[in-house]
Each structure stands twice: as C-alpha cells, then as structure tokens.
Design a protein around this motif. Structure first.
Motif, PDB file in Angstrom:
ATOM      1  N   GLN A   1       0.769  -1.028   0.104  1.00  0.00           N
ATOM      2  CA  GLN A   1       0.039   0.032  -0.220  1.00  0.00           C
ATOM      3  C   GLN A   1       0.794   1.333  -0.090  1.00  0.00           C
ATOM      4  O   GLN A   1       0.202   2.340   0.097  1.00  0.00           O
ATOM      5  N   LEU A   2       2.147   1.240  -0.021  1.00  0.00           N
ATOM      6  CA  LEU A   2       3.177   2.033   0.020  1.00  0.00           C
ATOM      7  C   LEU A   2       2.969   3.295   1.148  1.00  0.00           C
ATOM      8  O   LEU A   2       3.173   4.420   0.887  1.00  0.00           O
ATOM      9  N   LEU A   3       2.563   2.712   2.513  1.00  0.00           N
ATOM     10  CA  LEU A   3       2.361   3.603   3.369  1.00  0.00           C
ATOM     11  C   LEU A   3       3.631   3.863   4.098  1.00  0.00           C
ATOM     12  O   LEU A   3       4.109   4.942   4.537  1.00  0.00           O
ATOM     13  N   LEU A   4       4.902   2.773   3.962  1.00  0.00           N
ATOM     14  CA  LEU A   4       6.111   3.141   4.484  1.00  0.00           C
ATOM     15  C   LEU A   4       6.938   4.061   3.516  1.00  0.00           C
ATOM     16  O   LEU A   4       6.763   3.707   2.427  1.00  0.00           O
ATOM     17  N   LYS A   5       7.566   4.770   4.023  1.00  0.00           N
ATOM     18  CA  LYS A   5       8.697   5.539   3.132  1.00  0.00           C
ATOM     19  C   LYS A   5       9.741   5.504   3.597  1.00  0.00           C
ATOM     20  O   LYS A   5      10.100   5.492   4.587  1.00  0.00           O
ATOM     21  N   PRO A   6      10.776   5.667   2.784  1.00  0.00           N
ATOM     22  CA  PRO A   6      12.232   5.709   3.092  1.00  0.00           C
ATOM     23  C   PRO A   6      12.766   6.916   4.129  1.00  0.00           C
ATOM     24  O   PRO A   6      12.026   7.937   3.956  1.00  0.00           O
ATOM     25  N   GLY A   7      13.358   6.241   5.141  1.00  0.00           N
ATOM     26  CA  GLY A   7      13.808   7.290   6.115  1.00  0.00           C
ATOM     27  C   GLY A   7      13.083   7.363   7.468  1.00  0.00           C
ATOM     28  O   GLY A   7      13.474   7.725   8.376  1.00  0.00           O
ATOM     29  N   MET A   8      11.771   6.514   7.541  1.00  0.00           N
ATOM     30  CA  MET A   8      10.936   6.520   8.666  1.00  0.00           C
ATOM     31  C   MET A   8      11.838   5.462   9.665  1.00  0.00           C
ATOM     32  O   MET A   8      12.528   4.677   9.431  1.00  0.00           O
ATOM     33  N   THR A   9      11.405   6.016  11.019  1.00  0.00           N
ATOM     34  CA  THR A   9      12.114   5.334  12.045  1.00  0.00           C
ATOM     35  C   THR A   9      11.218   4.032  12.522  1.00  0.00           C
ATOM     36  O   THR A   9       9.876   4.417  12.658  1.00  0.00           O
TER      37      THR A   9
END
Length: 395
Positions: A284-292
């Motif tokens: 679902q593309l909820l996660l994004k690069p750089g998230m902790t």
C-alpha cells in the motif's frame, strides 16, 4: 491526712487518663500482606527490541559523466520512471562540435592512409627498377640502397597512417559517447525520491560524478536496517519473524523477516551494535524511506507452558532477604525460585526452586515444583490491624 488522700486519688486518676489516651492514640500493629497470582499455562514469545530505518532495497544515485549546463529536466520528486526513460538533458552544443571535429580528423587520417599506400606502390616500383638497372650496371649500388630506404619509409608511413586512423576512430567514439552522456536516462524502474539539480544549473564532472537524482527501485518491497545491541545479537537468526511500527502509523503493525545479520560491528560512543537487515512488504506504499521503525524480533517461542510473572522470580520475603543475600555470597550463585504461602495459617512464605525457560519480560517459563492453579507471591506490604479488633488493656 484527708488532703493527702485527695492528692493520691487525683494522681492515680491522671495516670489512668494518660494511659488510656496512649492506648487509644498509639499506632496500630502491622502485619505483612502478600500479593499472589495464579500459576497458569500459556504461550511465551521472547523478542529482541531495536530501532532501525526504512530504506528502499535498491537505491540508485544518477549522475553525469560530462560537465555542462542542464538544459532540460523531465521529472520531479515522486515521479515514477522506467528504465531507459530520459530524465534530463545537458546542453550538447560543444559535444556536437567535438563529434564533428573527430569525424573530420578520421576522414583526414583515412586520406593519409590512401596517400601512404600510393607512395608505397611508387616506392616498390622504384626499388624494383633500381635493382634491374643495377643488375645491368646502369646505376650505382647507392641508388639501389636509396630506393630500398624509400620503400621502408613508405611502409612505415603507411603503418603510421593506419594507426592514426585507429586513433581518430577512438576519438570519434569518445566524442559520440560524451554526446550520448548529455542525455541522462534512468538506469532502473522506480521512483525519484531526490532531485539535486535544476534547469540552467552548471554541473562539473572533472573530479567526481555529481549526483543529480536519487531513484528508489521499488518501494513496494523495502527493508529495515535495525541496530541490535551486542548483548542481544546472539538471539537474532536469519529468517526470524519481525513486527514493527512507525510513528506515522502508531496503531498499525507491520511485519517482515530477518534477511541478514551483518558481521561488521558499528561502534558509537563505546556502544557496539550490529546491523540486522529485515525484508518488508509495502504493497500500500504506506512506508516511506527514512522512517524510524521500532522493531521487535522474535527470538524464541514456547507454547502452552507453565508461566509465572517475572516479578515472582525476583521476590524474596523481607525476613529472608538478608539470609538469601548471605547464601548468594557463599555459593556465588543461586538457583531460581518462587515463594508460595503455606503453613497452618496459610500465611507463611515457602521457597520452591524452579527451572526457568524463556521470558518475554512480563512472564517467564518455569518447570519443576509448581503446578497449574498454585499461587505464587509477587509482592508484599504492611497492613494495619484495626483498632476495633484490639482488646483494651486494663490498668
């Protein structure tokens, strides 16, 4: 005498009043009250906690191998791109000129080859002619030597001319390659996550390749790079199940699997950690690069086992604390144990040794000496005895 009897009477009365007030106002007696919980069966999942950063599995930095002015840019942040798609162009005017020059140099080199070939043919003929004349004694031997020297020179010039053609062809190929480099294309399918250049900006590639764009290859498949403390890394195995959450979606639990436990240690302020790479699905593309990511890695599991609260294993009755501490010092170690209430009054703590298994922090697996349904002590407190239950003392 009568006055003395009055004084004695009032003295005794005063003592009685003071004694009564003391009995009424003194602190009530205290008894130890123990808190207990049931020993029960259940599942225990031991986890290792860590934090990490979400990243694309493959991130490509797109740069330029030639210097020049950015003429056009065809993508922006978050733009989806395909492999081979043109994403920017550098002004190619100078490079077209270089191509034309290289083509002219190649044509000149090829003409030189033809000229050298003609000279070689002439030199061969002259050498043969001089040899014939020398055989008939019409010319001196020096004339033959001069003709042979001219022949060798013509052969060398032809070889040199052919080498010049190869050099010109290489220069032309280089010029054409640099010309192609002015068109910047995406090397992979993905999404532009960073754009570090604008139209009209001059880029210089003389010392190192400047980065123009950063492209994440496929954000539907991501990875977490978690930093696991050296004390916990022994529990982490490849293929272990992982659950985690991110601050952007605190109520959402994401899952993944450990793909790699890197051997290279990371030392920060005398704290040693190891990087654990976790594969994560992101449809679902909820996660994004750089998230902790706040990660829990499943280290061990135990199903349908006897378990007790971990605080029960740490409990020691106050009256026995000094005794057990002394025993620890003498034996250097002490087996795990829990305490239960026993005795005729059911209020006397009794120590029961146990063997412990895995723990999830709140509950610990135990074996030996306990049965399901028993109650173990987890804490104690001092409770006051009610004044109404105390008998008044006579004076």
């Amino acid at each position: 005498m009568k006055k003395k009897r009055h004084l004695l009477f009032w003295g005794i009365a005063l003592i009685a009043i003071i004694s009564g007030l003391y009995l009424l106002l003194r602190e009530p007696s205290q008894e130890v009250v123990y808190s207990t919980v049931l020993v029960e069966r259940g599942d225990i999942i031991q986890t290792v906690s860590a934090t990490g950063t979400l990243q694309a599995v493959n991130t490509v930095e797109v740069g330029t191998q030639v210097s020049g002015t950015i003429e056009e840019i065809f993508v922006d942040y978050n733009s989806p791109v395909k492999k081979g798609q043109v994403i920017a162009k550098i002004d190619s005017t100078l490079f077209r000129t270089e191509v034309l020059k290289a083509e002219a140099d190649l044509a000149s080199a090829k003409a030189s080859v033809e000229e050298a070939q003609a000279e070689l043919v002439e030199a061969v003929k002259n050498a043969n002619r001089q040899k014939t004349l020398y055989a008939s004694d019409f010319v001196a031997e020096s004339e033959v030597d001069a003709a042979l020297t001219a022949l060798s020179t013509a052969q060398a010039r032809l070889t040199s001319s052919k080498a010049s053609v190869l050099q010109a062809e290489a220069a032309l190929e280089k010029a054409r390659t640099n010309m192609r480099y002015t068109t910047i294309a995406s090397p992979v399918d993905g999404v532009v996550i960073a754009k570090d250049v604008s139209a009209g900006q001059t880029v210089a590639a003389s010392l190192q390749t400047p980065t123009l764009f950063t492209i994440a290859e496929d954000l539907s498949l991501m990875q977490v790079e978690a930093d696991v403390d050296e004390a916990d890394i022994g529990y982490v195995k490849e293929g272990a199940h992982v659950s985690f959450y991110v601050d952007a979606y605190p109520e959402e639990t994401f899952t993944g699997k450990v793909r790699q436990v890197r051997l290279q240690p990371v030392k920060t302020e005398n704290v040693v950690t190891y990087t654990v790479v976790i594969d994560v699905s992101n449809p679902q593309l909820l996660l994004k690069p750089g998230m902790t990511a706040n990660v829990s890695i499943q280290a061990a599991t135990a199903w349908n086992v006897l378990k007790v609260p971990s605080m029960a294993l740490r409990f020691v009755p106050e009256s026995d604390t000094a005794k057990w501490n002394q025993a620890d010092a003498l034996n250097n170690t002490r087996g795990a144990a829990v305490w239960v209430l026993s005795g005729q009054d059911g209020k006397t703590p009794q120590r029961i040794p146990v063997r412990t298994g895995i723990s999830d922090g709140s509950f610990t697996e135990v074996e030996g000496g306990l049965e399901e349904g028993m109650r173990v002590i987890v804490s104690s407190s001092h409770g006051a005895t009610s004044r109404s239950n105390r008998r008044p003392r006579p004076f």
